[in-house]
Every structure is written in structure tokens, then in C-alpha cells.
Design an enzyme around this catalytic site. Structure first.
Site, PDB file in Angstrom:
ATOM      1  N   ALA A 168      -6.949   5.946  -1.821  1.00 28.66           N
ATOM      2  CA  ALA A 168      -8.405   7.373  -2.065  1.00 28.66           C
ATOM      3  C   ALA A 168      -7.013   8.206  -2.037  1.00 28.66           C
ATOM      4  CB  ALA A 168      -7.968   7.365  -0.116  1.00 28.66           C
ATOM      5  N   ASP A 169      -5.757   7.647  -1.951  1.00 28.42           N
ATOM      6  CA  ASP A 169      -4.652   9.517  -2.935  1.00 28.42           C
ATOM      7  C   ASP A 169      -5.254   9.662  -4.236  1.00 28.42           C
ATOM      8  OD1 ASP A 169      -3.594  10.393  -0.346  1.00 28.42           O
ATOM      9  OD2 ASP A 169      -2.186   8.719   0.432  1.00 28.42           O
TER      10      ASP A 169
END
Length: 383
Positions: A168-169
Site C-alpha cells: 500500500a505504501d
């Protein structure tokens, strides 16, 4: 030949991973990145470990090369005056606080736009700036669960599983990089900056492609399938005599080549397997047919046979093995730099290869506040 972003100045309020990954990519392409950190510890990831090398966090070192660090107590009026001067000189501002934090400091988008209308202002957050959850804290793990990724990852009889990387990051960081470049390109036409609003949740959802389309069209829950592909087979992991390999039959030509390579051309005329749709319908029969065949030879034997037949195949490698592989070396994906405390370190380099871009020396991740005096002199705050 100058790097593509030379002449672009970035004011970097980010910390931990999504934001620093974005600003590192900007720095790799020639932008001058000024990383603002609190004097009492700086970026949280400076303390994330072990491992540490001479007190320096491997985590922090991984995403903060090609930046300069200035330490400022943003609660003080003096620091805010310095930031004001920096905004006037910068083309891009990047932050990854939850919504509302930058506004409280006096540097929300509207305030910054009034100072410098040409600035591209990028915010990275868990849920974006316009949702009912905008003000909630969020980390990669939380969003992996909320996006559906964990429910779709792992084996059917196992627990929901996160990706082995902070997906996600790094996805949000990559999308922020993309959005900033688009906004800079548009600024060349309009003369105006704009806001780039990146959400970790949006980013992960955008990666689902055919999986989300299947869910939207059928209304059915996406099931965990281990290493199986939902719409293609054989396209998964098989055990060999001494390990595992991945075989990816993506076309009917690959299927024909594969059957010839394993000396099972009878499968080509079997009505259960004639086309991919049939193979998916009869997946378990096909797997049970292929499993003992593939278990009869060593990894290297299958690699040689299947590569010779032009069948997509690969070993299951550790990251350590991948990092020293021939192709990674040939692509110059592992680079070296020398850090003032950690010494000589190797890093994974930038994957974007441009034909006119020359290899230039890499600045190591900065020490906390290492460039404070240098930057203050540049903006005329110190003599």
C-alpha cells in the site's frame, strides 16, 4: 546530459515510507529534495530496527537517498518563517500526514498556494483528503486489510495474509510520483500549480484490475486461491524433485510448447484441456495430471527443458538470491554509495531506465539536520 528533473526543487515533509519513497524517486531523477525533520529524532523510521549499521536504520537508508535534511521545530515562529521562504523557492511540496495536520501547522494547500501559486502540492494519506475517514490514522497493514488484498491473499484453508512487502505504501508513493510529474507537465501549459491527492486505499484498489472487475460484474466474493490464477491455468507453482518452480502458460502457443516439452501431446487433444477456458473448468484434474510429471525432475532440468521450448518458467528464489542474480547485475539494479556513518552500502537502484540519462553519483540518506546550515544560507536566512 542533465537528469530530467534537474532545476526542480522539492520541499519534503514526509516520513516513514510512502512519502519518502516518492521523494526519493524525484531525487533520483535530479530534483533537489529538502527533507524537513523535527530536531528531536526526525523521521520516525530513523529508529525502526534492527538492523542498524553504526546506529543507522536500514529502513531509513532504503528510501532517503538523494535528499538533504534540515532540522526545524515547526512549532516555532522562526521555523515557520523559514518554511515560508522555502515554499517561495520550491516547485513541489510533498506531505504524508493524515488530513488536517498540515493545516494546523499553517501549511495546508490553500495557505501554500497563496504563498506560491505555481507550487505542486502532493498529499499522501490513508483515505485521501475528501472522505469520511480522512482524519483517521492509517498504516500500510490496515489498508491492506481494508482494501480486500489480505482476504484475496493466501491459501483457501489459511488466514488472510498481507503481502510480503509494504504494498500500500510503495504503491501510493509511486502514484504520488506519477501525479506530481503530471501536475508539473500541466504547469508548463497553464503556469499554475495544483493539488495531488493520493490515498493508500485508492492505490491498492487500482491494482486489482481483473479481480475487481470480476467482483463488480458477478457480485461474487474473491476467494483466496494460494498460487493459482483465477482465470488462467496452468499458471501457478509446482513442486519438482528438489524444490519449486513457477510455470505461466499465458497463451495457447505456450500450452502447445509445454505439452511437447513434457512429452504429453495427448493433452492437446483431450477435450478437458483444449483451450484455456476448459482447462480452468477442469483445473483440479489438470493439476493432478501435471503434479507427478513435474515432480519427476530437478529444478534445473525443468528450467532447461522449458526455456528451450519457450515456455515462461522461473525458480522460486529468495530475495538474497534475486539481488545477486545475473539479470539484476546486468540491469545495474544494485548500486553503491558511501554514508558518513554507515560506510559503504549497497542499495536497490531506480528501475526507470532512460536512454539519455547518465549514471550519476548517489547521495546517501542524510544525517538528521545534516544540511540545515547549507540550506539556510541558500535562502538568505544565514550569512
Amino acid at each position: 546530459m542533465p537528469l530530467p528533473l534537474e532545476g526542480i526543487c522539492v520541499l519534503d515533509f514526509t516520513r516513514i515510507l510512502s512519502g519518502p519513497f516518492c521523494t526519493m524517486k524525484l531525487g533520483d531523477m535530479g530534483a533537489k529534495v529538502i527533507k524537513i525533520e523535527q530536531p528531536d529524532g526526525g523521521d520516525d523510521s530513523r529508529k525502526w530496527g534492527p538492523p542498524f549499521v553504526n546506529g543507522e536504520s536500514a529502513y531509513f537508508l532504503s528510501v532517503n537517498r538523494n535528499k538533504k535534511s534540515i532540522a526545524l521545530d515547526l512549532k516555532s515562529s522562526e521555523a515557520k518563517e523559514i518554511v515560508h521562504k522555502l515554499i517561495l523557492k520550491c516547485d513541489v511540496l510533498v506531505e504524508n500526514f493524515r488530513a488536517g495536520v498540515m493545516q494546523k501547522m499553517g501549511f495546508g494547500y490553500d495557505n501554500v498556494k497563496n504563498i506560491n501559486p505555481r507550487i505542486v502540492y502532493c498529499s499522501i494519506s490513508g483515505y485521501g483528503q475528501t472522505s469520511s475517514k480522512s482524519h483517521q490514522p492509517s498504516f500500510d497493514l490496515v489498508v491492506q486489510g481494508e482494501s480486500g488484498l489480505m482476504e484475496a491473499t493466501g491459501f483457501p484453508d489459511g488466514a488472510p495474509t498481507k503481502a510480503g512487502i509494504s504494498l500500500a505504501d510503495v504503491t501510493a508513493g509511486t502514484l504520488a510520483f506519477e501525479g506530481i510529474l503530471l501536475a508539473l507537465f500541466q504547469r508548463e501549459k497553464t503556469g499554475e500549480g495544483q493539488m495531488v491527492d493520493i490515498s493508500l486505499l485508492d492505490g491498492l484498489l487500482s491494482l486489482f484490475t481483473y479481480q475487481s472487475q470480476i467482483a463488480l460484474m458477478t457480485g461474487k466474493k474473491i476467494q483466496r486461491r494460494g498460487n493459482e490464477h483465477p482465470t488462467i491455468t496452468p499458471y501457478e507453482t509446482y513442486q519438482t524433485k528438489d524444490g519449486y518452480i513457477n510455470i505461466a502458460i499465458g497463451t495457447e502457443t505456450h500450452w502447445k510448447n509445454f505439452c511437447k516439452a513434457i512429452q504429453r501431446t495427448d493433452l492437446l487433444v483431450d477435450t478437458c484441456f483444449t483451450v484455456n477456458a476448459k482447462r480452468v473448468e477442469n483445473r483440479s484434474i489438470l493439476f493432478n495430471t501435471l503434479a507427478p510429471i513435474l515432480k519427476s525432475k530437478l529444478n534445473n532440468e525443468w528450467m532447461e527443458l522449458l526455456q528451450l521450448a519457450d515456455v515462461p518458467v522461473g525458480k522460486i528464489q529468495s530475495l538474497n538470491e534475486a539481488l545477486i542474480s545475473d539479470v539484476v547485475n546486468e540491469r545495474e539494479m544494485v548500486i553503491e554509495t558511501t554514508h558518513p556513518k554507515a560506510g559503504k552500502i549497497k542499495m536497490v537502484g531506480n528501475p526507470i531506465k532512460l536512454s539519455l540519462m547518465e549514471n550519476k553519483s548517489v547521495l546517501p540518506a542524510p544525517l538528521l539536520g545534516e544540511h540545515t546550515e547549507e540550506i539556510l544560507k541558500e535562502i538568505g536566512y544565514l550569512k
